[in-house]
Motif scaffolding. Structure first.
Motif, PDB file in Angstrom:
ATOM      1  N   ASN A   9       0.819  -1.206   0.000  1.00  0.00           N
ATOM      2  CA  ASN A   9       0.000   0.000   0.000  1.00  0.00           C
ATOM      3  C   ASN A   9       0.859   1.265   0.000  1.00  0.00           C
ATOM      4  OD1 ASN A   9      -2.611  -1.219   0.068  1.00  0.00           O
ATOM      5  ND2 ASN A   9      -2.233  -1.770   2.204  1.00  0.00           N
ATOM      6  N   LEU A  10       2.075   1.145   0.527  1.00  0.00           N
ATOM      7  CA  LEU A  10       2.952   2.307   0.578  1.00  0.00           C
ATOM      8  C   LEU A  10       3.392   2.748  -0.820  1.00  0.00           C
ATOM      9  CD1 LEU A  10       5.185   1.460   3.675  1.00  0.00           C
ATOM     10  CD2 LEU A  10       3.182   2.948   3.559  1.00  0.00           C
ATOM     11  N   LEU A  11       3.392   1.831  -1.778  1.00  0.00           N
ATOM     12  CA  LEU A  11       3.738   2.214  -3.151  1.00  0.00           C
ATOM     13  C   LEU A  11       2.692   3.165  -3.724  1.00  0.00           C
ATOM     14  CD1 LEU A  11       4.981  -1.181  -4.631  1.00  0.00           C
ATOM     15  CD2 LEU A  11       6.305   0.643  -3.531  1.00  0.00           C
ATOM     16  N   VAL A  12       1.433   2.950  -3.367  1.00  0.00           N
ATOM     17  CA  VAL A  12       0.369   3.849  -3.801  1.00  0.00           C
ATOM     18  C   VAL A  12       0.572   5.225  -3.179  1.00  0.00           C
ATOM     19  CG1 VAL A  12      -2.129   4.217  -3.854  1.00  0.00           C
ATOM     20  CG2 VAL A  12      -1.204   1.903  -4.061  1.00  0.00           C
ATOM     21  N   ARG A  74       5.491   3.659 -10.575  1.00  0.00           N
ATOM     22  CA  ARG A  74       4.403   4.025 -11.496  1.00  0.00           C
ATOM     23  C   ARG A  74       4.148   2.904 -12.496  1.00  0.00           C
ATOM     24  NH1 ARG A  74       0.190   6.337 -13.413  1.00  0.00           N
ATOM     25  NH2 ARG A  74      -0.301   5.601 -11.343  1.00  0.00           N
ATOM     26  N   GLU A  75       5.223   2.325 -13.032  1.00  0.00           N
ATOM     27  CA  GLU A  75       5.065   1.249 -14.014  1.00  0.00           C
ATOM     28  C   GLU A  75       4.421   0.020 -13.382  1.00  0.00           C
ATOM     29  OE1 GLU A  75       7.809  -1.347 -17.128  1.00  0.00           O
ATOM     30  OE2 GLU A  75       8.533   0.561 -16.343  1.00  0.00           O
ATOM     31  N   ALA A  76       4.807  -0.302 -12.150  1.00  0.00           N
ATOM     32  CA  ALA A  76       4.226  -1.462 -11.476  1.00  0.00           C
ATOM     33  C   ALA A  76       2.736  -1.255 -11.222  1.00  0.00           C
ATOM     34  CB  ALA A  76       4.959  -1.705 -10.156  1.00  0.00           C
ATOM     35  N   ARG A 143       4.713   7.233 -17.591  1.00  0.00           N
ATOM     36  CA  ARG A 143       3.962   7.287 -16.332  1.00  0.00           C
ATOM     37  C   ARG A 143       2.479   7.006 -16.535  1.00  0.00           C
ATOM     38  NH1 ARG A 143       6.859  12.325 -15.547  1.00  0.00           N
ATOM     39  NH2 ARG A 143       4.875  13.413 -15.887  1.00  0.00           N
ATOM     40  N   GLY A 144       2.047   6.910 -17.775  1.00  0.00           N
ATOM     41  CA  GLY A 144       0.630   6.703 -18.031  1.00  0.00           C
ATOM     42  C   GLY A 144      -0.202   7.935 -17.787  1.00  0.00           C
ATOM     43  N   ASP A 145       0.438   9.130 -17.752  1.00  0.00           N
ATOM     44  CA  ASP A 145      -0.289  10.378 -17.530  1.00  0.00           C
ATOM     45  C   ASP A 145      -1.054  10.819 -18.769  1.00  0.00           C
ATOM     46  OD1 ASP A 145       0.685  10.466 -14.987  1.00  0.00           O
ATOM     47  OD2 ASP A 145       2.324  11.852 -15.420  1.00  0.00           O
ATOM     48  N   ILE A 146      -0.754  10.187 -19.886  1.00  0.00           N
ATOM     49  CA  ILE A 146      -1.413  10.549 -21.135  1.00  0.00           C
ATOM     50  C   ILE A 146      -1.661   9.273 -21.930  1.00  0.00           C
ATOM     51  CG2 ILE A 146       0.570  10.897 -22.686  1.00  0.00           C
ATOM     52  CD1 ILE A 146      -0.743  13.763 -23.102  1.00  0.00           C
ATOM     53  N   ASP A 147      -2.769   9.245 -22.659  1.00  0.00           N
ATOM     54  CA  ASP A 147      -3.133   8.021 -23.387  1.00  0.00           C
ATOM     55  C   ASP A 147      -2.552   7.967 -24.787  1.00  0.00           C
ATOM     56  OD1 ASP A 147      -4.982   6.794 -21.420  1.00  0.00           O
ATOM     57  OD2 ASP A 147      -6.123   8.629 -21.735  1.00  0.00           O
ATOM     58  N   LEU A 281       2.644   0.075 -22.086  1.00  0.00           N
ATOM     59  CA  LEU A 281       1.771  -0.716 -21.217  1.00  0.00           C
ATOM     60  C   LEU A 281       0.330  -0.747 -21.722  1.00  0.00           C
ATOM     61  CD1 LEU A 281       3.053   0.305 -17.671  1.00  0.00           C
ATOM     62  CD2 LEU A 281       3.199  -1.950 -18.721  1.00  0.00           C
ATOM     63  N   HIS A 282      -0.049   0.189 -22.604  1.00  0.00           N
ATOM     64  CA  HIS A 282      -1.405   0.220 -23.149  1.00  0.00           C
ATOM     65  C   HIS A 282      -1.518  -0.559 -24.455  1.00  0.00           C
ATOM     66  CE1 HIS A 282      -2.752   4.162 -20.941  1.00  0.00           C
ATOM     67  NE2 HIS A 282      -2.187   3.277 -20.143  1.00  0.00           N
ATOM     68  N   ASN A 283      -0.471  -1.244 -24.831  1.00  0.00           N
ATOM     69  CA  ASN A 283      -0.456  -1.851 -26.152  1.00  0.00           C
ATOM     70  C   ASN A 283      -1.631  -2.800 -26.378  1.00  0.00           C
ATOM     71  OD1 ASN A 283       1.054  -1.723 -28.563  1.00  0.00           O
ATOM     72  ND2 ASN A 283       1.833  -3.783 -28.211  1.00  0.00           N
ATOM     73  N   SER A 284      -2.026  -3.529 -25.330  1.00  0.00           N
ATOM     74  CA  SER A 284      -3.131  -4.482 -25.455  1.00  0.00           C
ATOM     75  C   SER A 284      -4.374  -4.035 -24.695  1.00  0.00           C
ATOM     76  CB  SER A 284      -2.695  -5.864 -24.945  1.00  0.00           C
ATOM     77  OG  SER A 284      -1.591  -6.341 -25.695  1.00  0.00           O
TER      78      SER A 284
END
Length: 338
Positions: A9-12, A74-76, A143-147, A281-284
């Motif tokens: 939870n600390l990673l969040v 962030r990636e995890a 970071r996944g901040d943008i699609d 990470l959004h590839n699929s």
């Protein structure tokens, strides 16, 4: 839950603090009280044996250790969200997904407007948030901040997947009353005239024509600098200045603004390819796949503005369009259809 002694939870908590940089805002973003957030920060510091954040006013400034941890955390979390939490099925007709997209005013006007119209009909709950192209698009994607990011392909990093959307090339534009555009434009006259030029992003990234000129140690007279192609036509009105912009956009503005379009007196007229890029990470990811397919379908429907040029320009410019079309074909660029 602990994994090898670390409360996951600390990673969040760490990820929220890196994003918000303020304790209260970070706590609110993950539904924790401020005392619980403070306790979590203390546990993070104890586990990593590092301060992780120092205070500057009310803002948390990450230490080098926190900066080093942030990308992996962030990636995890993204991997968990996309592979485990997110549903595998995506129904656009029922979705309320908001797509965050970085794109220019040029792409918005000549392409994405049609995408927004189609999505409103077929997936009315889907929404968009647009951002100007950023200099750190690679980090935003990671970071996944943008699609999605839509940019000329030459500006895209190689660390994320991408695909071609459409091609275009550059032309010279000026006010309809600009007498120097009433005959074919030579390179010498192009260089001697006053220019309205565009620069992009916080680092003031140069337009393709300015990059070309600097690579060849040539300097033109720059009268006005703007931060978007859509500002160029207004800065040309009732002047003898000229600007350089994509052919698709020039024809878009010719419908409402009295302009002339002239062949750009440079090798190959600076063709370029607009492409779309997305986080690896959004590839699929089903939602991302649906949106990308929507973009590819709309891009395939784009037709050449040369087919409608005669309805938009005066007879003196017809030869210019013929030459531009030949140049585009010879250099392998698909000339846009409107």
């Amino acid at each position: 839950m602990r994994f090898q002694g670390l409360d996951l939870n600390l990673l969040v908590v760490l990820d929220a603090l890196m994003a918000e940089r303020k304790l209260t805002a970070a706590a609110r973003s993950i539904n924790l009280s401020q005392p619980a957030m403070s306790a979590a920060v203390a546990r993070l510091r104890a586990y990593f044996q590092d301060e992780l954040f120092t205070m500057a006013g009310r803002e948390f400034i990450p230490t080098p250790r926190a900066e080093g941890l942030a990308p992996a955390v962030r990636e995890a979390l993204l991997q968990v969200q996309l592979s485990i939490i997110s549903p595998q099925r995506f129904d656009p007709t029922q979705s309320d997904r908001r797509f965050r997209i970085a794109l220019s005013d040029y792409v918005t006007l000549v392409f994405f407007e049609k995408v927004v119209e189609r999505v409103a009909r077929e997936a009315p709950g889907v929404s968009f948030e647009f951002f100007p192209p950023a200099d750190d698009s690679e980090n935003l994607l990671r970071r996944g901040d943008i699609d999605l990011v839509i940019l000329p392909e030459i500006f895209m990093p190689n660390s994320h997947p991408r695909a071609r959307l459409f091609d275009d090339l550059h032309v010279c534009v000026g006010c309809r009353s600009n007498r120097q555009l009433s005959e074919p434009l030579t390179f010498e006259r192009y260089m001697s005239m006053g220019h309205v030029v565009v620069q992009f992003g916080d680092s003031l990234r140069l337009g393709l024509e300015e990059r070309y000129l600097r690579e060849h140690a040539r300097k033109r007279r720059i009268d006005v600098v703007v931060h978007g192609y859509s500002m160029i036509p207004l800065m040309l009105s009732n002047t003898e200045r000229i600007g350089t912009m994509p052919l698709r956009l020039a024809q878009h503005f010719m419908k409402t603004i009295p302009m002339r379009i002239a062949e750009l007196p440079m090798p190959q007229h600076l063709p370029f390819t607009e492409a779309v890029q997305w986080p690896a990470l959004h590839n699929s990811d089903p939602a991302s796949l649906w949106m990308r397919d929507m973009l590819f379908q709309e891009a395939s429907r784009m037709v050449s503005p040369l087919d409608t040029a005669e309805a938009l320009i005066d007879p003196d410019q017809h030869e210019c369009y013929r030459l531009i079309g030949e140049a585009a074909s010879s250099c392998g660029a698909l000339v846009p259809h409107e």
